[in-house]
Design a protein around this motif. Structure first.
Motif, mmCIF file in Angstrom:
data_model
loop_
_atom_site.group_PDB
_atom_site.id
_atom_site.type_symbol
_atom_site.label_atom_id
_atom_site.label_comp_id
_atom_site.label_asym_id
_atom_site.label_seq_id
_atom_site.Cartn_x
_atom_site.Cartn_y
_atom_site.Cartn_z
ATOM 1 N N PHE A 266 -63.398 3.823 -42.270
ATOM 2 C CA PHE A 266 -64.289 2.992 -41.458
ATOM 3 C C PHE A 266 -64.331 1.578 -42.017
ATOM 4 N N PHE A 267 -64.484 1.472 -43.341
ATOM 5 C CA PHE A 267 -64.636 0.162 -43.976
ATOM 6 C C PHE A 267 -63.387 -0.702 -43.768
ATOM 7 N N LEU A 268 -62.206 -0.067 -43.881
ATOM 8 C CA LEU A 268 -60.949 -0.810 -43.681
ATOM 9 C C LEU A 268 -60.882 -1.396 -42.265
ATOM 10 N N GLY A 269 -61.246 -0.576 -41.286
ATOM 11 C CA GLY A 269 -61.237 -1.028 -39.897
ATOM 12 C C GLY A 269 -62.286 -2.091 -39.668
ATOM 13 N N PHE A 270 -63.492 -1.820 -40.194
ATOM 14 C CA PHE A 270 -64.630 -2.720 -39.993
ATOM 15 C C PHE A 270 -64.361 -4.102 -40.597
ATOM 16 N N ILE A 271 -63.824 -4.103 -41.816
ATOM 17 C CA ILE A 271 -63.590 -5.382 -42.508
ATOM 18 C C ILE A 271 -62.475 -6.173 -41.810
ATOM 19 N N GLY A 272 -61.647 -5.460 -41.044
ATOM 20 C CA GLY A 272 -60.581 -6.139 -40.302
ATOM 21 C C GLY A 272 -61.097 -6.935 -39.116
ATOM 22 N N VAL A 273 -62.255 -6.549 -38.588
ATOM 23 C CA VAL A 273 -62.776 -7.275 -37.416
ATOM 24 C C VAL A 273 -64.090 -8.018 -37.674
ATOM 25 N N ALA A 274 -64.950 -7.443 -38.521
ATOM 26 C CA ALA A 274 -66.305 -8.004 -38.663
ATOM 27 C C ALA A 274 -66.340 -9.479 -39.099
ATOM 28 N N PRO A 275 -65.558 -9.901 -40.127
ATOM 29 C CA PRO A 275 -65.689 -11.304 -40.534
ATOM 30 C C PRO A 275 -65.444 -12.264 -39.366
ATOM 31 N N THR A 276 -64.430 -11.969 -38.548
ATOM 32 C CA THR A 276 -64.143 -12.852 -37.412
ATOM 33 C C THR A 276 -65.198 -12.700 -36.321
ATOM 34 N N PHE A 277 -65.443 -11.457 -35.909
ATOM 35 C CA PHE A 277 -66.273 -11.275 -34.717
ATOM 36 C C PHE A 277 -67.768 -11.405 -34.995
ATOM 37 N N TRP A 278 -68.213 -11.164 -36.225
ATOM 38 C CA TRP A 278 -69.615 -11.451 -36.556
ATOM 39 C C TRP A 278 -69.817 -12.960 -36.510
ATOM 40 N N THR A 279 -68.831 -13.695 -37.039
ATOM 41 C CA THR A 279 -68.925 -15.167 -37.001
ATOM 42 C C THR A 279 -68.976 -15.633 -35.546
ATOM 43 N N VAL A 280 -68.045 -15.104 -34.714
ATOM 44 C CA VAL A 280 -68.016 -15.507 -33.302
ATOM 45 C C VAL A 280 -69.355 -15.169 -32.634
ATOM 46 N N ALA A 281 -69.884 -13.959 -32.928
ATOM 47 C CA ALA A 281 -71.135 -13.532 -32.293
ATOM 48 C C ALA A 281 -72.281 -14.480 -32.666
ATOM 49 N N ILE A 282 -72.330 -14.877 -33.941
ATOM 50 C CA ILE A 282 -73.418 -15.768 -34.386
ATOM 51 C C ILE A 282 -73.254 -17.150 -33.739
ATOM 52 N N ILE A 283 -71.997 -17.644 -33.733
ATOM 53 C CA ILE A 283 -71.725 -18.952 -33.142
ATOM 54 C C ILE A 283 -72.044 -18.939 -31.634
ATOM 55 N N GLU A 284 -71.649 -17.853 -30.961
ATOM 56 C CA GLU A 284 -71.898 -17.755 -29.508
ATOM 57 C C GLU A 284 -73.391 -17.840 -29.213
ATOM 58 N N MET A 285 -74.186 -17.258 -30.118
ATOM 59 C CA MET A 285 -75.627 -17.269 -29.905
ATOM 60 C C MET A 285 -76.155 -18.701 -29.833
#
Lengths: 224, 242
Positions: A50-69
């Motif tokens: 899970f962590f390998l998959g999560f770390i592959g997307v979260a840094p980019t998409f958490w940033t995008v989600a925060i910026i989009e807000m």
């Protein structure tokens, strides 16, 4: 008159409460789905996978989600944002749809009229989207050959250019001087670094910052 | 262990609950905003036109979302992509998230997922990889919105310019992205030509409805330009040979 003003005030203060309730309910429901299925099938992810998959997307998409807000809340208003963030497809559908609706209504974003028009547009868009994809899922056997017909492939591959060409005319006609700096910057960036196409979500705030700074400069100089 | 199938009625039922939730929220906000618009004295005919235009505008992007569901359905079946693409995120997020998770488990999205553990790993990554919008927005909404109101209240003209700049900033990023394939040669220019067709159509329709004072055309100019440009992309692609 007084009563209408009170009710108007009521709507704009209540929309925050409604929005919070719906959003937190959505959060609980969306989290409950993988939890329930993991329990039902007795199949929990191995943490390292899970962590390998999560770390592959979260840094980019958490940033995008925060910026989009920070980028989209001022554009969509409170009701539209609460709805848009739950139903998704913001930049490719909900934001352009809200711009189209506000433009027809001659309502500015950030005003009370803009707020209700944007909410109506996003609600209608969400309902129609859900209806189309639900029908599509259940009728897929029959419509799949049409949707995947090679003759239609270019049309579906060019939805974003078709959408942003028309939308660009609507917005640029409102303030072409403001549009020059961000467009020139983005054209140069994407022509010289084509690999950034997949990161467009992250570059939206860069465009916004350049547009706001150049607009401020032009406004201070009295050129707007 | 219960037998697992990505197209099981149970997963369909779970997806249906999520979809019903999303539609209920949309209807709830629609009714409230509509009532408020009426109370503010906004013209009902205009509101109906806005609703119709928004619905027509949504058709093509919604079909594109359906194509995204088909892409994901090869590995994940139909109910999971149906649910995931009805809520926050979009195919540009869901696909890489599913791919990352599948790769982490040693699987691939090119084949149907049959192991429930791989399936739940993908589902957890897709869910948590984009979750901040949901739990952060309620905290920041009021602050951001009151900041916008303050900008407008302080200087009305600058407030309007500021909002236009926000929209133009977003649009500029997508307009730039359309040029990202131009270095590939003439086929890389197809999206640019489609964008130009859409822009010219919109400008012409804009002139027609303004000069001819054709109100209904104004409501449908944008979806009409978009759909026509999509249709034109077919002969353009054939002509260029993409």
């Amino acid at each position: 008159m007084m009563e209408t003003m009170n009710k108007t005030k009521d709507y704009f203060s209540r929309i925050y409460i409604y929005g919070r309730i719906w959003m937190l309910a959505a959060l609980a429901l969306f989290m409950a789905v993988p939890a329930f299925l993991s329990i039902y099938y007795d199949a929990w992810p191995h943490f390292h996978e899970f962590f390998l998959g999560f770390i592959g997307v979260a840094p980019t998409f958490w940033t995008v989600a925060i910026i989009e807000m920070f980028t989209y809340i001022p554009m969509l208003g409170v009701g539209g944002s609460y709805l848009g963030f739950v139903t998704g497809n913001l930049s490719n559908l909900k934001v352009p749809c809200a711009i189209n609706a506000m433009s027809i209504a001659k309502a500015e974003a950030g005003t009370k009229e803009g707020e209700v028009v944007s909410t109506i547009a996003i609600a209608i868009s969400s309902i129609v989207t859900t209806l189309i994809i639900t029908l599509g899922v259940f009728l897929l056997f029959w419509i799949r050959p049409v949707l995947e017909a090679p003759v239609l492939a270019p049309a579906f591959a060019n939805i974003l250019p078709a959408l942003f060409g028309a939308l660009g005319v609507v917005m640029i006609s409102r303030g072409w001087k403001i549009a020059v700096a961000p467009i020139v910057f983005m054209l140069a960036l994407f022509i010289f670094v084509p690999g950034l196409a997949s990161m467009v979500g992250i570059l939206v705030p860069a465009g916004v910052v350049i547009a706001v700074l150049s607009a401020r400069l032009l406004y201070k100089k009295g050129w707007l | 262990m219960t037998e697992f199938n990505v197209n099981s009625p149970l997963i369909y039922a779970v997806a249906a609950i999520v979809v019903v939730f999303v539609v209920s929220q949309s209807v709830f906000f629609l009714i409230r905003a509509w009532k408020q618009a009426k109370m503010m004295g906004m013209d009902q005919t205009k509101l109906r036109r806005i609703a119709t235009s928004s619905a027509i505008f949504t058709i093509a992007p919604a079909i594109a979302i359906l194509l995204g569901i088909i892409t994901l359905s090869n590995a994940l079946g139909l109910p999971t992509p149906w649910m995931r693409l009805s809520i926050l995120g979009s195919i540009t997020y869901e696909l890489p998230a599913a791919e990352m998770a599948a790769t982490a488990t040693g699987e691939s999205l090119s084949v149907r997922i049959t192991d429930p553990r791989v399936y739940t790993t993908i589902l957890w990554v897709m869910t948590l990889g984009i979750i901040p919008s949901l739990f952060l927005a309620p905290f920041f909404m009021k602050k951001i919105q009151s900041g916008v109101v303050k900008v407008g209240a302080k200087d009305k003209k600058w407030g309007e310019i500021f909002m236009t700049a926000l929209f133009l900033g977003m649009i500029s990023a997508f307009l730039g992205m359309i040029f990202s394939r131009t270095s590939e040669g003439i086929t890389g220019w197809i999206p640019v030509f489609v964008m130009l067709c859409s822009a010219v159509l919109m400008a012409v329709l804009g002139i027609i409805y303004k000069k001819g004072k054709i109100a209904w055309l104004e409501n449908y100019a944008l979806p009409l330009s978009m759909l026509s440009a999509m249709a034109l992309s077919i002969p353009i692609t054939r002509w260029i040979g993409g």
